[in-house]
Design an enzyme around this catalytic site. Sequence first.
Site, PDB file in Angstrom:
ATOM      1  N   GLY A 105       0.818  -1.206   0.000  1.00  0.00           N
ATOM      2  CA  GLY A 105       0.000   0.000   0.000  1.00  0.00           C
ATOM      3  C   GLY A 105       0.849   1.252   0.000  1.00  0.00           C
ATOM      4  O   GLY A 105       2.067   1.223   0.143  1.00  0.00           O
ATOM      5  N   CYS A 106       0.187   2.395  -0.144  1.00  0.00           N
ATOM      6  CA  CYS A 106       0.907   3.669  -0.199  1.00  0.00           C
ATOM      7  C   CYS A 106       1.226   4.192   1.183  1.00  0.00           C
ATOM      8  O   CYS A 106       2.155   4.977   1.355  1.00  0.00           O
ATOM      9  CB  CYS A 106       0.078   4.711  -0.957  1.00  0.00           C
ATOM     10  SG  CYS A 106      -0.211   4.266  -2.686  1.00  0.00           S
ATOM     11  N   ALA A 107       0.442   3.808   2.172  1.00  0.00           N
ATOM     12  CA  ALA A 107       0.649   4.354   3.508  1.00  0.00           C
ATOM     13  C   ALA A 107       1.170   3.272   4.435  1.00  0.00           C
ATOM     14  O   ALA A 107       0.689   2.150   4.447  1.00  0.00           O
ATOM     15  CB  ALA A 107      -0.674   4.909   4.057  1.00  0.00           C
ATOM     16  N   GLY A 108       2.165   3.635   5.224  1.00  0.00           N
ATOM     17  CA  GLY A 108       2.660   2.725   6.244  1.00  0.00           C
ATOM     18  C   GLY A 108       3.596   1.660   5.739  1.00  0.00           C
ATOM     19  O   GLY A 108       4.062   0.841   6.494  1.00  0.00           O
TER      20      GLY A 108
END
Length: 283
Positions: A105-108
């Site tokens: 994913g893009c976050a985390g």
Amino acid sequence: MNLPDPDNDLTYLELNGDAACAACKPVIQESACTLYVNGQKWVTLLCTPNNLDALALGFLRTEGLIASLNDVADFSVRQRGEVGVDVRLKRQDLSLPLRPRLTSGCAGGVTFYDLAAAHYRLNTGLHLSPEQVYDQMARMLAQTADLYREMGGFHISALSDGNNLLLFAYDVGRHNTLDKIAGLSLLRGVATAGRFLLATGRVSTEMLTKAASLGVPLVASRNSPTYLAARLAREWGITLCGYVRGRRMRLYSAPERLGFSPVGEFLEFLPDSQIGGVSAGAS
């Protein structure tokens, strides 16, 4: 080499066209092995239950918790009940880290730059010929040819100096084979830095990270690398060979160790003799 337990025989139906007959052959064993560090339950690995001491020590090494056996007070493989290994480190105050997970994913998630910063470039004097890579891969596969024909279902890894196989391990998990190599190197006093690793499994970022932690500048596999692993290999100066089969392979990074030079920025590799004024490493 630890041979499989004969109790792992499995009965099945073997089909030839529309005809079926009963057959029985051994199947590779897989067990959960729990690693206890300083009396604390840390991680459970799914593995082939051989060389468990090497697996535990190698895992601790590639995770960065130990650098040598000098960091270990004692260790033992549990002989009864739960399959596991107890390791007591000399540092009793060591906090066990949570194992990081990569996300898509893009976050985390962990970025390429986070990973690339984890290791410096490997500048070693290792230089091999393609023939040495082909030869050592063939020798590694020959080590388990009979066992693989009998049951299959496992991965193999080996450490080589270019002329001889120094260490050898097999397991249902491709990552476990590298941890076993790392552990065997400690138990047998075999240096890994400046040697090269052979494997049968796909080379992921985790596989490449383990190789980098051992100071190995060349990784050769019968399978493919992932795109991110190939990028990391270039960043870390690791020569990455994929699809090593017979006398063919694909060279993804640092080709100068095998006597080749990169041309342009699109992985066009040509022998030095065909390049003229372009030197190894030029782009």
